[in-house]
Design a protein around this motif. Structure first.
Motif, short mmCIF file in Angstrom:
data_model
loop_
_atom_site.label_atom_id
_atom_site.label_comp_id
_atom_site.label_asym_id
_atom_site.label_seq_id
_atom_site.Cartn_x
_atom_site.Cartn_y
_atom_site.Cartn_z
N ALA A 28 45.80 29.66 39.69
CA ALA A 28 46.75 30.54 40.38
C ALA A 28 47.03 31.80 39.56
O ALA A 28 47.06 32.91 40.08
N LEU A 32 45.01 34.79 41.65
CA LEU A 32 45.80 35.67 42.52
C LEU A 32 45.66 37.14 42.14
O LEU A 32 45.48 37.97 43.03
N LEU A 35 42.27 38.25 43.34
CA LEU A 35 42.26 38.40 44.79
C LEU A 35 42.96 39.69 45.20
O LEU A 35 42.47 40.42 46.09
N ALA A 36 44.07 40.01 44.55
CA ALA A 36 44.79 41.25 44.87
C ALA A 36 43.94 42.48 44.55
O ALA A 36 43.90 43.43 45.34
#
Length: 51
Positions: A28, A32, A35-36
């Motif tokens: 995570a 994340l 991914l952003a």
């Protein structure tokens, strides 16, 4: 001897979820932001192509 085996089994059972939880937290934390950044780059590419 059977008490030692149950202790080992209990310890192994307790360690596996902690390892999976730690791996999930690391995924995570690292996943994340990646991914952003990917979504941001995709939006910029679409913006450049459209304008």
């Amino acid at each position: 001897m059977s008490a030692t085996q149950s202790d080992v089994a209990g310890t192994g059972g307790a360690e596996a979820p902690r390892g999976r939880t730690h791996r999930g937290v690391m995924t995570a934390i690292l996943g994340l932001p990646a991914l952003a950044v990917g979504v941001f780059l995709l939006m910029m590419a679409v913006w450049v192509l459209v304008s």
